[in-house]
Design a protein around this motif. Structure first.
Motif, PDB file in Angstrom:
ATOM      1  N   GLU A 133       1.100  -1.437  -0.230  1.00  0.00           N
ATOM      2  CA  GLU A 133       0.236  -0.426  -0.118  1.00  0.00           C
ATOM      3  C   GLU A 133       0.550   1.604   0.521  1.00  0.00           C
ATOM      4  OE1 GLU A 133      -0.646  -2.565   1.725  1.00  0.00           O
ATOM      5  OE2 GLU A 133      -2.087  -3.331   1.612  1.00  0.00           O
ATOM      6  N   HIS A 134       0.175   2.216  -0.655  1.00  0.00           N
ATOM      7  CA  HIS A 134       0.969   3.937  -0.707  1.00  0.00           C
ATOM      8  C   HIS A 134       1.050   3.955   0.300  1.00  0.00           C
ATOM      9  CE1 HIS A 134       3.138   7.114  -2.308  1.00  0.00           C
ATOM     10  NE2 HIS A 134       2.376   7.844  -1.940  1.00  0.00           N
ATOM     11  N   GLY A 135       1.994   4.999   0.729  1.00  0.00           N
ATOM     12  CA  GLY A 135       2.038   5.895   1.981  1.00  0.00           C
ATOM     13  C   GLY A 135       1.657   4.538   3.193  1.00  0.00           C
ATOM     14  N   SER A 136       0.861   5.679   4.219  1.00  0.00           N
ATOM     15  CA  SER A 136       0.176   4.554   5.451  1.00  0.00           C
ATOM     16  C   SER A 136      -1.718   4.667   5.274  1.00  0.00           C
ATOM     17  CB  SER A 136       0.760   6.228   6.621  1.00  0.00           C
ATOM     18  OG  SER A 136      -0.623   7.075   6.189  1.00  0.00           O
ATOM     19  N   ARG A 137      -1.472   4.412   4.175  1.00  0.00           N
ATOM     20  CA  ARG A 137      -3.112   3.804   3.729  1.00  0.00           C
ATOM     21  C   ARG A 137      -3.232   2.375   4.565  1.00  0.00           C
ATOM     22  NH1 ARG A 137      -2.696   5.779  -2.186  1.00  0.00           N
ATOM     23  NH2 ARG A 137      -3.500   8.125  -2.000  1.00  0.00           N
ATOM     24  N   GLU A 138      -4.721   2.396   4.884  1.00  0.00           N
ATOM     25  CA  GLU A 138      -4.768   1.244   5.493  1.00  0.00           C
ATOM     26  C   GLU A 138      -5.245  -0.049   4.468  1.00  0.00           C
ATOM     27  OE1 GLU A 138      -4.996  -0.095   8.945  1.00  0.00           O
ATOM     28  OE2 GLU A 138      -3.656   1.600   8.824  1.00  0.00           O
ATOM     29  N   PRO A 139      -4.398  -0.806   4.880  1.00  0.00           N
ATOM     30  CA  PRO A 139      -5.145  -2.204   3.519  1.00  0.00           C
ATOM     31  C   PRO A 139      -6.479  -2.210   3.256  1.00  0.00           C
ATOM     32  CG  PRO A 139      -4.181  -3.087   5.165  1.00  0.00           C
ATOM     33  CD  PRO A 139      -3.819  -1.897   5.453  1.00  0.00           C
ATOM     34  N   LEU A 140      -6.727  -2.532   1.903  1.00  0.00           N
ATOM     35  CA  LEU A 140      -7.881  -2.380   1.574  1.00  0.00           C
ATOM     36  C   LEU A 140      -8.764  -4.357   2.150  1.00  0.00           C
ATOM     37  CD1 LEU A 140      -8.615  -1.064  -1.795  1.00  0.00           C
ATOM     38  CD2 LEU A 140      -9.670  -0.594  -0.221  1.00  0.00           C
ATOM     39  N   PRO A 141     -10.021  -4.393   2.944  1.00  0.00           N
ATOM     40  CA  PRO A 141      -9.755  -5.595   3.541  1.00  0.00           C
ATOM     41  C   PRO A 141      -9.916  -6.584   2.067  1.00  0.00           C
ATOM     42  CG  PRO A 141     -11.784  -4.307   3.010  1.00  0.00           C
ATOM     43  CD  PRO A 141     -11.145  -3.385   2.345  1.00  0.00           C
ATOM     44  N   ALA A 142      -9.777  -7.648   2.469  1.00  0.00           N
ATOM     45  CA  ALA A 142      -9.635  -8.679   1.210  1.00  0.00           C
ATOM     46  C   ALA A 142     -10.885  -9.416   0.884  1.00  0.00           C
ATOM     47  CB  ALA A 142      -8.831 -10.300   1.960  1.00  0.00           C
ATOM     48  N   ALA A 143     -10.965  -9.812  -0.264  1.00  0.00           N
ATOM     49  CA  ALA A 143     -11.941  -9.977  -1.067  1.00  0.00           C
ATOM     50  C   ALA A 143     -13.289 -11.482   0.066  1.00  0.00           C
ATOM     51  CB  ALA A 143     -12.112 -10.830  -2.673  1.00  0.00           C
ATOM     52  N   CYS A 144     -11.602 -12.537   0.339  1.00  0.00           N
ATOM     53  CA  CYS A 144     -12.974 -12.983   0.905  1.00  0.00           C
ATOM     54  C   CYS A 144     -13.222 -12.867   2.208  1.00  0.00           C
ATOM     55  CB  CYS A 144     -11.864 -14.375   1.232  1.00  0.00           C
ATOM     56  SG  CYS A 144     -10.328 -14.223   2.161  1.00  0.00           S
ATOM     57  N   GLU A 145     -12.699 -11.780   2.903  1.00  0.00           N
ATOM     58  CA  GLU A 145     -13.161 -11.400   3.790  1.00  0.00           C
ATOM     59  C   GLU A 145     -13.971 -10.333   3.871  1.00  0.00           C
ATOM     60  OE1 GLU A 145      -9.568  -9.208   5.693  1.00  0.00           O
ATOM     61  OE2 GLU A 145      -8.659 -10.588   6.555  1.00  0.00           O
ATOM     62  N   ALA A 146     -14.688 -10.319   2.891  1.00  0.00           N
ATOM     63  CA  ALA A 146     -15.854  -9.499   2.776  1.00  0.00           C
ATOM     64  C   ALA A 146     -16.891  -9.769   2.299  1.00  0.00           C
ATOM     65  CB  ALA A 146     -15.004  -8.145   1.856  1.00  0.00           C
ATOM     66  N   SER A 147     -16.470 -10.515   1.777  1.00  0.00           N
ATOM     67  CA  SER A 147     -17.772 -11.358   0.991  1.00  0.00           C
ATOM     68  C   SER A 147     -17.915 -12.900   1.125  1.00  0.00           C
ATOM     69  CB  SER A 147     -17.938 -11.171   0.063  1.00  0.00           C
ATOM     70  OG  SER A 147     -18.733 -11.792  -0.880  1.00  0.00           O
ATOM     71  N   ALA A 148     -18.897 -13.280   1.040  1.00  0.00           N
ATOM     72  CA  ALA A 148     -18.877 -14.684   2.265  1.00  0.00           C
ATOM     73  C   ALA A 148     -18.217 -15.468   0.881  1.00  0.00           C
ATOM     74  CB  ALA A 148     -20.554 -15.940   2.236  1.00  0.00           C
ATOM     75  N   ILE A 149     -18.863 -15.483  -0.275  1.00  0.00           N
ATOM     76  CA  ILE A 149     -18.284 -15.822  -2.283  1.00  0.00           C
ATOM     77  C   ILE A 149     -17.176 -14.783  -2.631  1.00  0.00           C
ATOM     78  CG2 ILE A 149     -20.390 -16.688  -2.316  1.00  0.00           C
ATOM     79  CD1 ILE A 149     -21.131 -14.708  -3.864  1.00  0.00           C
ATOM     80  N   GLY A 150     -16.561 -14.581  -1.572  1.00  0.00           N
ATOM     81  CA  GLY A 150     -15.275 -14.023  -2.639  1.00  0.00           C
ATOM     82  C   GLY A 150     -14.051 -14.203  -2.439  1.00  0.00           C
ATOM     83  N   VAL A 151     -12.634 -14.552  -3.168  1.00  0.00           N
ATOM     84  CA  VAL A 151     -11.912 -14.886  -3.562  1.00  0.00           C
ATOM     85  C   VAL A 151     -11.173 -14.126  -3.261  1.00  0.00           C
ATOM     86  CG1 VAL A 151     -10.256 -16.368  -5.133  1.00  0.00           C
ATOM     87  CG2 VAL A 151     -12.992 -16.698  -4.991  1.00  0.00           C
ATOM     88  N   SER A 152     -10.081 -14.242  -2.978  1.00  0.00           N
ATOM     89  CA  SER A 152      -8.568 -13.366  -2.306  1.00  0.00           C
ATOM     90  C   SER A 152      -7.831 -14.526  -3.409  1.00  0.00           C
ATOM     91  CB  SER A 152      -8.715 -13.372  -1.643  1.00  0.00           C
ATOM     92  OG  SER A 152      -9.319 -12.195  -0.702  1.00  0.00           O
ATOM     93  N   LEU A 153      -6.877 -13.512  -3.775  1.00  0.00           N
ATOM     94  CA  LEU A 153      -5.557 -14.645  -4.808  1.00  0.00           C
ATOM     95  C   LEU A 153      -4.691 -13.502  -4.297  1.00  0.00           C
ATOM     96  CD1 LEU A 153      -6.574 -15.266  -8.055  1.00  0.00           C
ATOM     97  CD2 LEU A 153      -6.244 -16.519  -6.604  1.00  0.00           C
ATOM     98  N   SER A 154      -2.957 -14.445  -3.883  1.00  0.00           N
ATOM     99  CA  SER A 154      -1.653 -13.980  -3.554  1.00  0.00           C
ATOM    100  C   SER A 154      -0.355 -14.819  -4.035  1.00  0.00           C
ATOM    101  CB  SER A 154      -1.651 -13.526  -2.277  1.00  0.00           C
ATOM    102  OG  SER A 154      -0.873 -12.381  -1.950  1.00  0.00           O
ATOM    103  N   GLY A 155       0.594 -14.582  -3.688  1.00  0.00           N
ATOM    104  CA  GLY A 155       2.019 -15.137  -3.910  1.00  0.00           C
ATOM    105  C   GLY A 155       2.697 -14.528  -3.473  1.00  0.00           C
TER     106      GLY A 155
END
Length: 101
Positions: free
Chosen positions: A3-25
């Protein structure tokens, strides 16, 4: 994340929605694209099951050396993230200097 600067990260899609999918690597955030390791998270058992079926169909397993190096990278994640943030900050400063000319 990166994240740029001191911004808080956005919530992961899997945290924001019961059917959300988050990818990382390990490619972007910690700067290890050669390992080609990543993961997927979801709270939906159906999504996880389907993804597991597709993965089983396309890939047996990643190379063992990549898995070992990936585990080492995750243990050193804080240092690797700081390095990536410094590189991104340098790039941003260079871009701003170029645009200001």
């Amino acid at each position: 994340g990166l994240e740029h600067g001191s911004r808080e990260p956005l919530p992961a899609a899997c945290e924001a929605s019961a059917i959300g999918v988050s990818l990382s690597g390990l490619s972007k955030t910690v700067g290890l694209p050669g390992l080609r390791l990543g993961w997927l998270a979801s709270r939906s058992p159906a999504v996880i099951q389907r993804v597991a079926q597709l993965k089983d169909y396309t890939t047996i397993c990643p190379p063992a050396p990549s898995e070992v190096l990936g585990a080492v990278a995750l243990r050193a994640q804080s240092a690797l993230l700081e390095r990536s943030r410094a590189i991104a900050a340098e790039g941003l400063a260079a871009a701003r200097a170029t645009v200001a000319k």
